[in-house]
Motif scaffolding. Structure first.
Motif: not given
Length: 79
Positions: A50-59
């Motif tokens: 499972n990958i969790y991320s935020t902001g630009g990295t998530e996009k």
């Protein structure tokens, strides 16, 4: 949970070459420099991590057509 703050070829090679592999279920990824990130997240995805991320990295990860969980969604559920 594995926390990866700076990625690149060194981080990827270190992750792959661990002497005693651990059962990793989740990865939290947030980076400024996205060089080599595609290779890492594709491998994590193949391993059903499972990958969790935020902001630009998530996009960025989402644009690779890889399932990524928004950290904001997870933290909102806690409050």
């Amino acid at each position: 949970m594995i926390f990866i703050f700076d990625l690149g070829k060194i981080a990827y090679n270190t992750f792959i070459q661990m002497n005693q592999p651990k059962q990793i279920k989740n990865a939290l990824i947030s980076v400024f420099n996205k060089d080599g990130l595609d290779t890492l997240v594709k491998k994590l995805n193949e391993l059903n991590i499972n990958i969790y991320s935020t902001g630009g990295t998530e996009k960025y990860i989402s644009n690779l057509n890889i399932k990524v969980n928004k950290v904001e969604d997870t933290t909102e559920a806690l409050f």
